[in-house]
Design an enzyme around this catalytic site. Structure first.
Site, PDB file in Angstrom:
ATOM      1  N   SER A 330       0.833  -1.206   0.000  1.00  0.00           N
ATOM      2  CA  SER A 330       0.000   0.000   0.000  1.00  0.00           C
ATOM      3  C   SER A 330       0.866   1.254   0.000  1.00  0.00           C
ATOM      4  CB  SER A 330      -0.889   0.021   1.239  1.00  0.00           C
ATOM      5  OG  SER A 330      -1.790  -1.043   1.199  1.00  0.00           O
ATOM      6  N   ARG A 334       1.559   4.342  -2.977  1.00  0.00           N
ATOM      7  CA  ARG A 334       1.310   5.751  -2.646  1.00  0.00           C
ATOM      8  C   ARG A 334       2.584   6.583  -2.741  1.00  0.00           C
ATOM      9  NH1 ARG A 334      -2.458   2.440  -0.416  1.00  0.00           N
ATOM     10  NH2 ARG A 334      -4.482   3.283   0.220  1.00  0.00           N
ATOM     11  N   GLY A 402      -5.905  -3.940  -7.754  1.00  0.00           N
ATOM     12  CA  GLY A 402      -7.120  -3.184  -7.454  1.00  0.00           C
ATOM     13  C   GLY A 402      -6.787  -1.836  -6.848  1.00  0.00           C
ATOM     14  N   ARG A 430     -13.381  -7.134 -11.018  1.00  0.00           N
ATOM     15  CA  ARG A 430     -13.610  -6.521  -9.704  1.00  0.00           C
ATOM     16  C   ARG A 430     -14.458  -5.245  -9.803  1.00  0.00           C
ATOM     17  NH1 ARG A 430      -8.121  -6.772  -6.418  1.00  0.00           N
ATOM     18  NH2 ARG A 430      -9.541  -6.161  -4.754  1.00  0.00           N
ATOM     19  N   GLN A 477      -9.306   1.941  -0.188  1.00  0.00           N
ATOM     20  CA  GLN A 477      -9.095   2.284  -1.598  1.00  0.00           C
ATOM     21  C   GLN A 477     -10.087   3.355  -2.040  1.00  0.00           C
ATOM     22  OE1 GLN A 477      -9.193  -1.441  -3.717  1.00  0.00           O
ATOM     23  NE2 GLN A 477      -7.227  -2.093  -2.870  1.00  0.00           N
ATOM     24  N   ASP A 623      -6.555  -8.267   4.491  1.00  0.00           N
ATOM     25  CA  ASP A 623      -5.764  -9.059   3.548  1.00  0.00           C
ATOM     26  C   ASP A 623      -5.184 -10.323   4.174  1.00  0.00           C
ATOM     27  OD1 ASP A 623      -6.226  -7.246   1.523  1.00  0.00           O
ATOM     28  OD2 ASP A 623      -4.444  -6.050   1.992  1.00  0.00           O
ATOM     29  N   LYS A 650     -12.122  -9.689  -3.486  1.00  0.00           N
ATOM     30  CA  LYS A 650     -10.675  -9.433  -3.561  1.00  0.00           C
ATOM     31  C   LYS A 650     -10.142 -10.103  -4.830  1.00  0.00           C
ATOM     32  CE  LYS A 650     -10.253  -6.937   0.115  1.00  0.00           C
ATOM     33  NZ  LYS A 650      -9.890  -5.525  -0.045  1.00  0.00           N
ATOM     34  N   ARG A 696      -2.375 -14.424  -2.227  1.00  0.00           N
ATOM     35  CA  ARG A 696      -2.453 -14.712  -0.789  1.00  0.00           C
ATOM     36  C   ARG A 696      -2.986 -16.127  -0.512  1.00  0.00           C
ATOM     37  NH1 ARG A 696      -0.513 -10.014   1.052  1.00  0.00           N
ATOM     38  NH2 ARG A 696      -1.272  -8.107   0.074  1.00  0.00           N
TER      39      ARG A 696
HETATM   40  C1  S3P Z   1      -5.566  -1.416   0.140  1.00  0.00           C
HETATM   41  C2  S3P Z   1      -6.784  -1.488   0.755  1.00  0.00           C
HETATM   42  C3  S3P Z   1      -7.505  -2.733   0.985  1.00  0.00           C
HETATM   43  C4  S3P Z   1      -6.621  -3.958   0.797  1.00  0.00           C
HETATM   44  C5  S3P Z   1      -5.730  -3.843  -0.407  1.00  0.00           C
HETATM   45  C6  S3P Z   1      -4.850  -2.623  -0.314  1.00  0.00           C
HETATM   46  C7  S3P Z   1      -4.946  -0.102  -0.038  1.00  0.00           C
HETATM   47  O1  S3P Z   1      -8.577  -2.826   0.084  1.00  0.00           O
HETATM   48  O2  S3P Z   1      -7.390  -5.117   0.709  1.00  0.00           O
HETATM   49  O3  S3P Z   1      -4.910  -4.990  -0.516  1.00  0.00           O
HETATM   50  O4  S3P Z   1      -3.735  -0.054  -0.315  1.00  0.00           O
HETATM   51  O5  S3P Z   1      -5.658   0.897   0.081  1.00  0.00           O
HETATM   52  P1  S3P Z   1      -9.999  -2.125   0.432  1.00  0.00           P
HETATM   53  O6  S3P Z   1      -9.708  -0.770   0.862  1.00  0.00           O
HETATM   54  O7  S3P Z   1     -10.786  -2.151  -0.835  1.00  0.00           O
HETATM   55  O8  S3P Z   1     -10.574  -2.986   1.483  1.00  0.00           O
END
Ligand code: S3P
Length: 744
Positions: A330, A334, A402, A430, A477, A623, A650, A696
């Site tokens: 994550s 970013r 995603g 998705r 997200q 996750d 997911k 995973r």
């Molecule tokens: C993430 C948020 C999560 C997580 C993904 C990474 C992120 O998803 O499952 O692996 O980096 O913001 P959601 O926010 O859709 O739950």
């Protein structure tokens, strides 16, 4: 090599033109037994004589008539510009059942010749083009292996004979090639760029240098670079002269494009503009290094559907060692996003070199951002400022990610240019309505495919206005997407979450000097500000550490230390849940680095017990559930998970896919709409588990092997590289008996 089929695909194949390609194809067909008889003909009598001598053909024919009459497949392998006259010659002797194909490098001109000679494009004429060759020419260079592992493009029309198409495909596959079909026009565009232009440049460069006064010296001192670059300038001039004249329009388009870009580089050099040179060179270097991957996807991230990786796990083992798992996914995404939009240079350490975050990195390169690295987790981003992105030339391919797609949706909704976001098969299923809908409420124009799925087509040039959004699902997200869009929106954009989710976006924005107002469950930004470059140290990903936390907990006799793990309170659900189950996890050396808490974790084996997982922990461990299900299987008593329907959308439906995988190794579970019930203490047997391409899931079953009684085989594991490059080596190093087949 393939087995020789009992009944050949074709009775009699006539190859007209015994040059490199015709000769190689004839000899491959013979060797593979794909035809009863291969007859060759050529106007060059010495080539013809060699054809028999070298065993390239069974028979030679002195005239086209003798070759074509009685053949059920005729292959034209003559220079492109000779096509029309050869077609005139063979037309009277072709029967309606004879299949006719060619091997020429341009397809529009072939079809034009066919139409001119036959008055239409008959159903039994199927153009073809093997993407294989050599700078050598003539039958002496014929090689039956020339097409092995190469691509062959067939360009049938809507009314082409389907049986003929299928047999032609089998013929090429029998010669070891992979067959693709595409339209005539698309073929010519693609080949103009990938083959014709490079040949033109090679011919031109060698000619230019050969004409210089000092040409002797130039060639004498020309080193490997010159040789590599100009090898194809030794290709057959007649053939290439034909190709350029036949594919004129597509070639002109790509030459114009190239000269425009070359001119830009000239200007940059003239103006001492190092930034432009760096941007172009680093983008090209990355693209070249990932060349083979680019062929399967659109950016250099892998289209994993094409790779088959299987994990094989021997049962038992204990976990020990002192390790650092790769960087947080994550935060890696970013760091690139904010670094690219900042003013100044951002340096990142600990960047995750996994395919997901690399997809984000490549997308910014595609939008004109210079990014150096990654090299051992170090990346230097030359920020372009909040309004400095350039329109990408094509769709941005985000692989399996995603996070990338949802965060990009927010960021791109506010740009002045149009963009399109695509992904692999899993990502394409998705839900994206969860970001598209609130973005539309802010004034964005976004088209999705049916059911709110990717690809996303984003229409640029919209002025966004801040909104207040109450998120129906707890999703970092969605929150991050809206905050990124909010940087560009008029007024304030605020998002309220139903439960706390990871807050890396908020923390990192603050680190880049952008004020984020946080009030309980609501975060907001006011648009119109700017970001200032900063340096980022990405900690190890707690989501990757989770596999080892569970592994060491369930394998008796284990003692493992995990270094520099990100301990953001919105991410530590896995530790909270494991501790509730009785795990022995010590948190050491707690510190804060760049606005994020970090610690070392020591974990030793423990007797786990089943629990009702508190629902407030679900978003904090979202996750980590696949591997937590393995912990639950090894625990004593019942574990119940509720309120986790998000797991179904997911990278796979993680509730069902885990239940199926557990069933495959003999563990019964009860699946509910929003969770699962697992009675611990069941024996984990051996078996074959399908990970459904979900990284995973694959890694969770690697962990399960520690308590299994038989061998576990996990299929479809290539996507482990999206989040955890080097997993297999690290798992083996710590004590999991894992081997991997196919490339990870
Ligand atoms: C993430 C948020 C999560 C997580 C993904 C990474 C992120 O998803 O499952 O692996 O980096 O913001 P959601 O926010 O859709 O739950």
């Amino acid at each position: 090599m393939n087995d020789v089929p009992e009944t050949p695909l074709f009775q009699r194949v006539a190859v007209i033109g015994l040059g490199l390609i015709g000769g190689s194809l004839a000899s491959a067909i013979r060797r593979q037994g794909l035809a009863g008889t291969v007859v060759g003909t050529d106007t060059r009598h010495d080539e013809l004589a060699l054809g028999v001598e070298l065993g390239v053909v069974d028979e030679v024919a002195d005239t086209v008539r003798d070759a074509v009459a009685g053949s059920d497949l005729v292959i034209l392998a003559v220079p492109v510009r000779a096509t029309r006259s050869v077609l005139e010659e063979i037309k009277p002797w072709l029967s309606g059942n004879t299949l006719l194909t060619d091997v020429g490098s341009t397809k529009s001109s072939f079809v034009a010749d066919v139409e001119a000679v036959f008055g239409k494009w008959p159903a039994n004429v199927i153009p073809g083009h093997p993407i294989a060759g050599s700078e050598k020419s003539g039958i002496r260079a014929a090689n039956p292996d020339l097409f092995a592992n190469h691509k062959v493009i067939l360009t049938p029309s809507g009314h082409s004979d389907q049986d003929g198409l299928s047999r032609l495909r089998q013929l090429w596959e029998g010669c070891g090639a992979t067959v693709l079909t595409m339209s005539v026009a698309y073929h010519d565009e693609v080949l103009a760029a990938t083959s014709h232009l490079p040949h033109l440049i090679a011919f031109s460069l060698v000619d230019t240098l050969a004409g210089e006064d000092e040409n002797m010296d130039i060639f004498r001192y020309a080193a490997g670079g010159f040789r590599d670059f100009t090898r194809i300038a030794a290709s057959d001039p007649v053939m290439w002269h034909d190709i350029f004249l036949s594919n004129r329009d597509a070639v002109l388009r790509v030459i114009d494009h190239f000269t425009h870009d070359l001119d830009q580089l000239r200007t940059a050099i003239a103006n001492q503009d190092g930034a432009t040179l760096m941007r172009v060179f680093s983008r090209a270097k990355a693209a070249r290094e990932h060349f083979s991957k680019m062929l399967s996807g659109q950016a250099y991230v892998t289209n994993n559907a094409e790779k088959q990786v299987t994990f094989r796990l021997q049962p038992g083992g204990a976990i020990s060692g002192d390790i650092r798992v790769p960087g947080d996914k994550s935060m890696s995404h970013r760091s690139i996003m904010l670094g690219a939009l900042a003013d100044g240079i951002t340096e990142v350490q600990g960047f995750l070199e996994g395919e997901d975050s690399l997809a984000t990195l490549q997308a910014f390169r595609d939008m004109g951002v210079t990014i150096e690295g990654p090299e051992n987790g170090f990346v230097r981003i030359h920020g372009v400022g909040i309004n400095g992105l350039q329109a990408p030339r094509g769709p941005l391919y985000l692989g399996n990610s995603g996070t990338a797609m949802r965060l990009f949706a927010g960021l791109l909704a506010a740009q002045s240019f149009d963009s399109e976001l695509t992904g692999d098969a899993s990502l394409s299923k998705r839900p994206m309505g969860r970001v598209a809908d609130p973005l539309r409420a802010m004034g964005a124009r976004i088209d999705t495919a049916e059911g709110g799925r990717p690809p996303l087509k984003i229409h640029g040039g919209q002025q966004l206005t801040g909104i207040h959004y109450e998120m129906p699902v707890a999703s970092a997200q969605v929150k991050s997407c809206l905050l990124l869009a909010g940087l560009y929106a008029g007024g304030s954009t605020s998002v309220t979450e139903p439960a706390p989710t990871r807050d890396h976006t908020e923390r990192m924005l603050a680190g880049f000097g952008y004020h984020v107002h946080r009030d309980a469950a609501t975060s907001s930004v006011v648009g119109g500000g700017s970001l200032t470059a900063t340096n980022i140290d990405v900690p190890a990903d707690i989501s990757s550490a989770a596999f080892f936390l569970v592994a060491a907990s369930i394998a008796p006799g284990s003692d493992l230390t995990l270094r520099h793990v990100g301990m953001n309170p919105t991410r530590v659900g896995v530790i909270n849940i494991l501790r509730l189950m009785g795990a022995n996890i010590e948190v050491l050396n707690e510190r804060e680095i760049g606005g994020e808490p970090v610690a070392d974790l020591r974990v030793r084996s423990a007797e786990l017990k089943g629990i009702d997982i508190p629902e407030d922990q679900v978003p904090l461990a979202i996750d980590e559930f696949p591997v937590l299900f393995i912990a639950a299987t090894c625990a004593e008593g019942r574990t119940v998970l509720r309120g986790a329907e998000e797991l179904r959308v997911k990278e796979s439906d993680r509730i069902q896919v885990m239940a199926d995988g557990l069933a495959a190794v003999g563990v019964e579970t009860t699946v509910t709409p929003d969770g699962i019930i697992i009675d611990g203490g069941q024996t984990i047997g051996g078996g074959k588990v399908d990970s459904h391409g979900d990284h995973r899931i694959a890694m969770s079953f690697a962990v399960a092997s520690l308590r299994a009684e038989g061998e576990i085989e996990v299929t479809d594991c290539a996507n482990v590289a999206t989040s955890f490059p080097g997993f297999v080596e690290l798992a083996r190093q710590t004590g999991i008996n894992i081997s991997s087949e196919g490339a990870e």
